[in-house]
Design a protein around this motif. Structure first.
Motif, PDB file in Angstrom:
ATOM      1  N   UNK A   1      32.637  53.536  33.467  1.00 49.15           N
ATOM      2  CA  UNK A   1      33.452  52.242  33.494  1.00 49.15           C
ATOM      3  C   UNK A   1      34.083  51.668  32.194  1.00 49.15           C
ATOM      4  N   UNK A   2      35.186  51.151  32.213  1.00 48.05           N
ATOM      5  CA  UNK A   2      35.594  50.500  31.058  1.00 48.05           C
ATOM      6  C   UNK A   2      35.152  48.929  31.193  1.00 48.05           C
ATOM      7  N   UNK A   3      34.074  48.627  30.433  1.00 48.97           N
ATOM      8  CA  UNK A   3      33.349  47.307  30.573  1.00 48.97           C
ATOM      9  C   UNK A   3      34.097  46.219  29.849  1.00 48.97           C
ATOM     10  N   UNK A   4      34.456  45.022  30.660  1.00 52.25           N
ATOM     11  CA  UNK A   4      34.842  43.907  30.165  1.00 52.25           C
ATOM     12  C   UNK A   4      33.909  43.052  29.582  1.00 52.25           C
ATOM     13  N   UNK A   5      34.437  42.268  28.632  1.00 50.04           N
ATOM     14  CA  UNK A   5      33.474  41.089  28.257  1.00 50.04           C
ATOM     15  C   UNK A   5      33.540  40.019  29.162  1.00 50.04           C
ATOM     16  N   UNK A   6      32.731  38.917  29.126  1.00 49.84           N
ATOM     17  CA  UNK A   6      32.277  37.904  30.040  1.00 49.84           C
ATOM     18  C   UNK A   6      33.892  37.298  30.423  1.00 49.84           C
ATOM     19  N   UNK A   7      34.520  36.737  29.405  1.00 42.32           N
ATOM     20  CA  UNK A   7      35.488  36.028  29.771  1.00 42.32           C
ATOM     21  C   UNK A   7      36.393  36.727  30.384  1.00 42.32           C
ATOM     22  N   UNK A   8      36.688  38.106  30.140  1.00 38.13           N
ATOM     23  CA  UNK A   8      37.700  39.048  30.867  1.00 38.13           C
ATOM     24  C   UNK A   8      37.394  39.305  32.357  1.00 38.13           C
ATOM     25  N   UNK A   9      36.153  39.453  32.276  1.00 37.02           N
ATOM     26  CA  UNK A   9      35.458  40.023  33.639  1.00 37.02           C
ATOM     27  C   UNK A   9      35.718  38.665  34.592  1.00 37.02           C
ATOM     28  N   UNK A  10      35.545  37.485  34.122  1.00 32.78           N
ATOM     29  CA  UNK A  10      35.629  36.262  34.990  1.00 32.78           C
ATOM     30  C   UNK A  10      36.781  35.975  35.391  1.00 32.78           C
ATOM     31  N   UNK A  11      37.997  36.447  34.294  1.00 37.26           N
ATOM     32  CA  UNK A  11      39.367  36.150  34.742  1.00 37.26           C
ATOM     33  C   UNK A  11      39.763  37.322  35.520  1.00 37.26           C
ATOM     34  N   UNK A  12      39.400  38.381  35.569  1.00 36.64           N
ATOM     35  CA  UNK A  12      39.561  39.579  36.264  1.00 36.64           C
ATOM     36  C   UNK A  12      39.275  39.440  38.002  1.00 36.64           C
ATOM     37  N   UNK A  13      37.906  38.960  37.961  1.00 35.02           N
ATOM     38  CA  UNK A  13      37.331  38.887  39.605  1.00 35.02           C
ATOM     39  C   UNK A  13      38.096  37.630  39.993  1.00 35.02           C
ATOM     40  N   UNK A  14      38.661  36.558  39.356  1.00 40.24           N
ATOM     41  CA  UNK A  14      39.360  35.439  39.957  1.00 40.24           C
ATOM     42  C   UNK A  14      40.532  35.791  40.422  1.00 40.24           C
ATOM     43  N   UNK A  15      41.058  36.893  39.979  1.00 42.42           N
ATOM     44  CA  UNK A  15      42.722  37.439  40.538  1.00 42.42           C
ATOM     45  C   UNK A  15      42.536  38.084  41.898  1.00 42.42           C
ATOM     46  N   UNK A  16      41.220  38.373  42.407  1.00 46.77           N
ATOM     47  CA  UNK A  16      41.176  39.016  43.409  1.00 46.77           C
ATOM     48  C   UNK A  16      40.284  38.242  44.237  1.00 46.77           C
ATOM     49  N   UNK A  17      39.729  37.061  44.007  1.00 48.94           N
ATOM     50  CA  UNK A  17      38.999  36.114  44.757  1.00 48.94           C
ATOM     51  C   UNK A  17      39.302  35.700  46.108  1.00 48.94           C
ATOM     52  N   UNK A  18      40.738  35.193  46.050  1.00 50.98           N
ATOM     53  CA  UNK A  18      41.372  34.634  47.221  1.00 50.98           C
ATOM     54  C   UNK A  18      41.337  35.583  48.312  1.00 50.98           C
TER      55      UNK A  18
END
Ligand code: GLC
Length: 432
Positions: free
Chosen positions: A2-19
């Motif tokens: 896995x290409x691990x994301x930092x917290x900020x990027x992770x939070x942003x990333x999962x927000x994109x698919x949340x809806x």
């Protein structure tokens, strides 16, 4: 890898698919929590190992006598379906540390001991049979694992324990097909997401199950919050989890618990708070030692299911989230609750007017139609200034399941509602 994301990027990333990931969940409203494990045999709450300070060796004996009857998970799922629930969450491993599945990582499990069966597999099959979404509860805290408390102050133990938890969850999310919810609980003794390696663990879990929804109990906000034993609306996605009796999640003697158990009316009131506040209700049952549904839950849940089948539009689907509990966007008249899909307002009548008349203030526009939601029978009404007056209704509630009759006020466009002020005489019957 896995290409691990930092917290900020992770939070942003999962927000994109949340809806898209959360769509079904936001419309589901009502789910069943199941607390089942070795503790169920005691009838003394799922925390008994701690509350009674039971040594591990002594507690482990419960693994030999654990004996769920055949078809128990099917019985839970059948009731959930009947109750109008849309999803289930099972305690796959509670704080006691006993896994209800065929774990290679944790030998203390239901295939090596007791029933010698994979209860998680049976649960998953039952959910699929009844078309219910599938949630896995997974405790972070573990009272059985030797590193479960050492991990707080010994870094080698922490490394081992983090790996253990990750490996357990990896099994759960790899071996049972599509899983919809990962429901973490109690992130003790570490007190941060760094301590739990949650960032890495959750990215790994999402790689295994890209559509999964994760709750907020691994020290990261993730997809939804989890008010426990209270139902409080908030601006973010939320799910209230409630015991069935205000006492225990695990089984306690039904004959005594029945006096504390929620009635169908109380459950419908909880569902109303969720419908009005844009949240979900995850209502728990604690199956008996042999896995049967506790007696006290059957009748109220069956009545709730019947009620829901006649009042779907007021509960399921996309509803307006009322952000301010004290100033509802769509009000009732003091003895009813409300919910709205943005076009219609639903009035949930707790207390029915014996004279068959009802007045509701604050509605600036006239509704297009007013009817009983149950069967569509029109209700005579008048719109006068900011008031809607309903007339000539029956003198008794129409609803036969819980005595809670729902009235639909249908509008052409979004209803305009202004909370009536504390001093009605100021309005003098004119518009606000
Ligand atoms: C608590 C308890 C636990 C229960 C859970 C449900 O955190 O520790 O026993 O499973 O809440 O939300």
């Amino acid at each position: 890898m896995l290409n691990l994301l930092c917290k900020q990027d992770y939070v942003r990333e999962i927000e994109k698919t949340r809806d898209s990931r959360m769509k079904w969940w936001r419309e589901a409203r009502f789910g069943m929590f199941v607390h089942y494990g070795l503790y169920s045999q005691s009838g003394r709450n799922e925390w008994l190992m701690v509350h009674e300070n039971i040594p591990t060796k002594e507690y482990e004996k419960l693994a030999d006598t654990f004996n769920p009857k055949a078809g128990a998970p099917r019985e839970w799922a059948a009731l959930a379906k009947k109750a109008g629930m849309k999803y289930m969450v099972l305690t796959t491993r509670h704080h006691e540390g006993f896994s209800l599945w065929d774990s290679k990582v944790n030998p203390y499990n239901s295939v090596n001991y007791g029933p010698k069966r994979d209860i998680v597999r049976e649960f998953v099959d039952a959910c699929r049979e009844f078309d219910l979404k599938i949630g896995f509860y997974s405790s972070l805290m573990d009272w059985h694992h030797p590193d479960g408390w050492k991990c707080a102050f010994d870094s080698a133990a922490r490394t081992r324990f983090n790996k253990y938890i990750k490996d357990l969850n990896t099994e759960l999310l790899s071996n049972y097909g599509k899983i919809d919810i990962l429901w973490y609980d109690v992130s003790a003794p570490m007190e941060s997401f760094e301590g739990w390696n949650s960032l890495e663990m959750n990215q790994h879990m999402r790689a295994l199950q890209p559509d999964i929804i994760i709750n907020n109990r691994s020290q990261l906000p993730e997809d939804f919050s989890t008010p426990e034993e209270h139902i409080t609306a908030s601006d973010i996605d939320w799910e209230a989890c409630m015991t069935f009796n205000g006492i225990s999640w695990g089984y306690v003697d039904s004959a005594q618990a029945v006096n504390y158990a929620y009635s169908s009316q109380q459950i419908i009131k909880m569902i109303n708070t969720c419908s009005n506040g844009g949240g979900n209700l995850l209502l728990n049952i604690g199956p008996t030692p042999d896995g049967s549904v506790p007696e006290d839950a059957v009748e109220p849940l069956t009545a709730v299911g019947k009620w829901l089948s006649e009042n779907k539009k007021a509960v399921y689907g996309k509803l307006v989230r009322n952000k301010n509990r004290h100033n509802p966007p769509f009000g009732g008249n003091g003895v009813c609750g409300s919910s709205s899909d943005g076009k219609s307002v639903y009035l949930w009548n707790w207390i029915w007017p014996a004279d068959g008349c009802m007045g509701i203030g604050g509605y600036m526009k006239a509704p297009k139609a007013v009817r009983f939601l149950k069967d569509g029978t029109p209700i005579e009404f008048e719109h006068k200034d900011h008031r809607i007056l309903l007339k000539n209704m029956p003198s008794k509630p129409l609803d036969t399941h819980a005595g809670i009759t729902v009235i639909e006020l249908e509008f052409d466009t979004a209803p305009e509602y202004v909370f009536a002020s504390y001093y009605p005489q100021l309005h003098g019957g004119k518009t606000f």
